[in-house]
Motif scaffolding. Structure first.
Motif, PDB file in Angstrom:
ATOM      1  N   ARG A 109      31.736  23.628  58.666  1.00 13.57           N
ATOM      2  CA  ARG A 109      31.088  23.869  59.136  1.00 13.57           C
ATOM      3  C   ARG A 109      30.745  25.143  60.681  1.00 13.57           C
ATOM      4  NH1 ARG A 109      34.120  18.371  58.604  1.00 13.57           N
ATOM      5  NH2 ARG A 109      32.755  17.118  58.098  1.00 13.57           N
ATOM      6  N   SER A 110      31.440  25.430  60.881  1.00 15.05           N
ATOM      7  CA  SER A 110      31.397  26.895  61.957  1.00 15.05           C
ATOM      8  C   SER A 110      30.204  28.130  61.020  1.00 15.05           C
ATOM      9  CB  SER A 110      32.475  27.917  62.205  1.00 15.05           C
ATOM     10  OG  SER A 110      32.276  28.827  62.331  1.00 15.05           O
ATOM     11  N   PHE A 111      30.074  28.167  59.887  1.00 13.54           N
ATOM     12  CA  PHE A 111      28.931  29.439  59.421  1.00 13.54           C
ATOM     13  C   PHE A 111      27.690  28.075  58.895  1.00 13.54           C
ATOM     14  CE2 PHE A 111      31.781  30.910  56.291  1.00 13.54           C
ATOM     15  CZ  PHE A 111      32.534  31.468  56.986  1.00 13.54           C
ATOM     16  N   VAL A 112      26.977  26.564  59.344  1.00 14.78           N
ATOM     17  CA  VAL A 112      26.278  25.562  59.266  1.00 14.78           C
ATOM     18  C   VAL A 112      26.054  26.394  61.560  1.00 14.78           C
ATOM     19  CG1 VAL A 112      25.752  23.356  60.026  1.00 14.78           C
ATOM     20  CG2 VAL A 112      27.261  24.018  57.814  1.00 14.78           C
ATOM     21  N   ALA A 113      27.060  25.531  61.950  1.00 14.50           N
ATOM     22  CA  ALA A 113      26.958  25.993  63.031  1.00 14.50           C
ATOM     23  C   ALA A 113      26.092  27.133  64.205  1.00 14.50           C
ATOM     24  CB  ALA A 113      28.273  25.169  64.396  1.00 14.50           C
ATOM     25  N   GLN A 114      27.051  28.157  63.741  1.00 17.53           N
ATOM     26  CA  GLN A 114      26.598  29.848  63.226  1.00 17.53           C
ATOM     27  C   GLN A 114      24.877  30.199  63.346  1.00 17.53           C
ATOM     28  OE1 GLN A 114      29.610  32.292  61.974  1.00 17.53           O
ATOM     29  NE2 GLN A 114      28.107  33.988  62.338  1.00 17.53           N
ATOM     30  N   GLY A 115      24.365  29.347  62.099  1.00 17.26           N
ATOM     31  CA  GLY A 115      22.811  29.027  61.178  1.00 17.26           C
ATOM     32  C   GLY A 115      23.404  30.578  61.195  1.00 17.26           C
ATOM     33  N   VAL A 116      24.028  30.843  59.377  1.00 21.08           N
ATOM     34  CA  VAL A 116      24.328  31.696  58.865  1.00 21.08           C
ATOM     35  C   VAL A 116      23.033  31.771  58.321  1.00 21.08           C
ATOM     36  CG1 VAL A 116      26.587  32.296  58.962  1.00 21.08           C
ATOM     37  CG2 VAL A 116      25.498  30.688  57.385  1.00 21.08           C
ATOM     38  N   ASP A 117      22.522  32.614  57.080  1.00 22.70           N
ATOM     39  CA  ASP A 117      21.524  32.839  56.275  1.00 22.70           C
ATOM     40  C   ASP A 117      21.440  32.375  55.207  1.00 22.70           C
ATOM     41  OD1 ASP A 117      19.005  33.862  57.826  1.00 22.70           O
ATOM     42  OD2 ASP A 117      20.755  35.429  58.153  1.00 22.70           O
ATOM     43  N   ALA A 118      22.580  31.727  54.648  1.00 27.39           N
ATOM     44  CA  ALA A 118      23.110  30.981  53.377  1.00 27.39           C
ATOM     45  C   ALA A 118      25.457  31.636  53.113  1.00 27.39           C
ATOM     46  CB  ALA A 118      23.071  32.140  52.273  1.00 27.39           C
ATOM     47  N   ILE A 119      25.347  30.248  52.847  1.00 29.32           N
ATOM     48  CA  ILE A 119      27.238  29.822  52.295  1.00 29.32           C
ATOM     49  C   ILE A 119      27.415  30.425  51.641  1.00 29.32           C
ATOM     50  CG2 ILE A 119      29.197  28.490  52.993  1.00 29.32           C
ATOM     51  CD1 ILE A 119      27.472  27.085  55.774  1.00 29.32           C
ATOM     52  N   LEU A 120      28.644  30.832  51.109  1.00 32.37           N
ATOM     53  CA  LEU A 120      29.172  31.511  49.733  1.00 32.37           C
ATOM     54  C   LEU A 120      30.324  30.734  49.866  1.00 32.37           C
ATOM     55  CD1 LEU A 120      29.131  35.286  48.477  1.00 32.37           C
ATOM     56  CD2 LEU A 120      27.063  34.024  48.496  1.00 32.37           C
ATOM     57  N   LEU A 121      30.678  29.526  49.032  1.00 33.93           N
ATOM     58  CA  LEU A 121      32.388  28.732  48.811  1.00 33.93           C
ATOM     59  C   LEU A 121      32.807  28.492  47.497  1.00 33.93           C
ATOM     60  CD1 LEU A 121      33.622  26.884  50.016  1.00 33.93           C
ATOM     61  CD2 LEU A 121      31.952  24.998  49.070  1.00 33.93           C
ATOM     62  N   ALA A 122      34.279  28.839  47.418  1.00 32.11           N
ATOM     63  CA  ALA A 122      34.687  29.213  46.589  1.00 32.11           C
ATOM     64  C   ALA A 122      36.062  28.198  46.505  1.00 32.11           C
ATOM     65  CB  ALA A 122      35.858  30.590  46.446  1.00 32.11           C
TER      66      ALA A 122
END
Ligand code: AHR
Length: 315
Positions: A70-83
């Protein structure tokens, strides 16, 4: 001067050339040597590609991972890696990332969400890994009766579910092989040891155990310690087969205390960043699953050499 202005204007229009891509990485924690290596390799791969990697350690808790995404989304990152630590419970947060048009790449574990909610997943065939381990054991014991104890990974995680299933597939049709104890050791060395101590106690001090199947090497290494403390010889009195191919298991194999491991590469980030780069460049959609290799190593495969080759790689 005009040329310089034009060059910077076109860099602004193209967007990607001027600034580093920002990628959020929600890592499970550091439960195993393999996990530590995956973190190191991901950081190295990001650095080599000029990617700004924002790292978040969830300390084994799904709620921490959801908060990080959620915090990466709020930050507006270019992509998310999730393990993802477990397989269920990701729909809502993955939908939030999709709505924000942020591609998510799953690393090494799967989720039960609709595949449209993530760009791709990079990982091994986890069922196949278990099958390879089971088939190896079946070949070793032939027609001899064999009582197996199983150390499972984190409950509800895709490797624990799939490696359990795969092993059962691998020994199918071998009625002489029986899984007599099965419990989670949460993929950690400490719990592998504790649970193995309980197995040994329940199985006539270990005299009734023919083999240990551990869902990762770290639990196997902990269990090897327990077997030695019980006065038995791991690798001889009790066969040991596990998964990951971390340096410590090769050291145990070189000492004759472990018998086989199935490799899981810690380099999930390389293929993940390749897929993301193509997606960023021209919207190329990768395959939904990018499969890494699973190779069986036994004591015949130069375990000391394998240890030497891997020991400096961040495990
Ligand atoms: O998801 C991969 C598994 O997670 C590895 O086999 C294990 O060591 C890790 O903790």
């Amino acid at each position: 001067m005009t040329k310089i202005l034009l060059a910077s204007a076109s860099a602004l229009v193209l967007g990607t050339a001027a600034s580093a891509q920002v990628v959020g990485f929600s890592q499970i924690g550091s439960e195993s040597g393999w996990r530590a290596a995956e973190t190191t390799v991901t950081q190295q791969e990001a650095e080599a590609r000029g990617i700004d990697l924002q790292f978040s350690d969830a300390q084994q808790k799904q709620e921490n991972q959801i908060a990080a995404v959620r915090s990466f989304v709020a930050q507006g990152v270019d992509a998310i890696l999730l393990a993802p630590v477990v397989a269920t419970g990701w729909d809502a947060v993955l939908e939030e990332a999709k709505e924000a048009e942020i591609p998510v790449v799953l690393l090494d574990r799967m989720v039960d969400s609709d595949p449209s909610l993530y760009l791709t997943a990079v990982g091994s065939d986890l069922v196949h890994e278990g099958e390879v381990a089971g088939q190896w054991l079946a070949e070793q014991v032939g027609e001899e009766p064999c009582r197996v104890v199983e150390l499972q990974g984190t409950t509800g995680s895709s490797p624990a579910i799939d490696r359990a299933q795969g092993f059962r597939n691998g020994i199918e049709g071998h009625a002489n092989i029986e899984i007599v104890q099965s419990q989670t050791g949460d993929f950690t060395r400490a719990q592998g040891k504790t649970v193995m101590e309980a197995f040994l106690q329940a199985e006539n001090g270990g005299a009734d155990i023919c083999a240990l199947y551990a869902h990762n090497d770290d639990m196997a290494v902990g269990a090897i310690q327990a077997i030695k403390e019980a006065g038995l010889k791991p690798g001889e009195d009790i066969l040991v087969v596990s998964i990951d191919a971390v340096p410590d298991i090769f050291q145990a194999m070189a000492a004759g205390e472990a018998n086989a491991t199935v490799e899981l590469t810690p380099n999930m980030a390389g293929p993940a960043f390749d897929a993301l780069q193509a997606y960023w460049d021209n919207g190329t959609e990768p395959e939904k699953f990018i499969q890494t290799e699973s190779k069986l190593y036994t004591q015949a495969d130069d375990p000391q050499g394998e240890y030497d080759r891997r020991k400096g790689l961040g495990y």
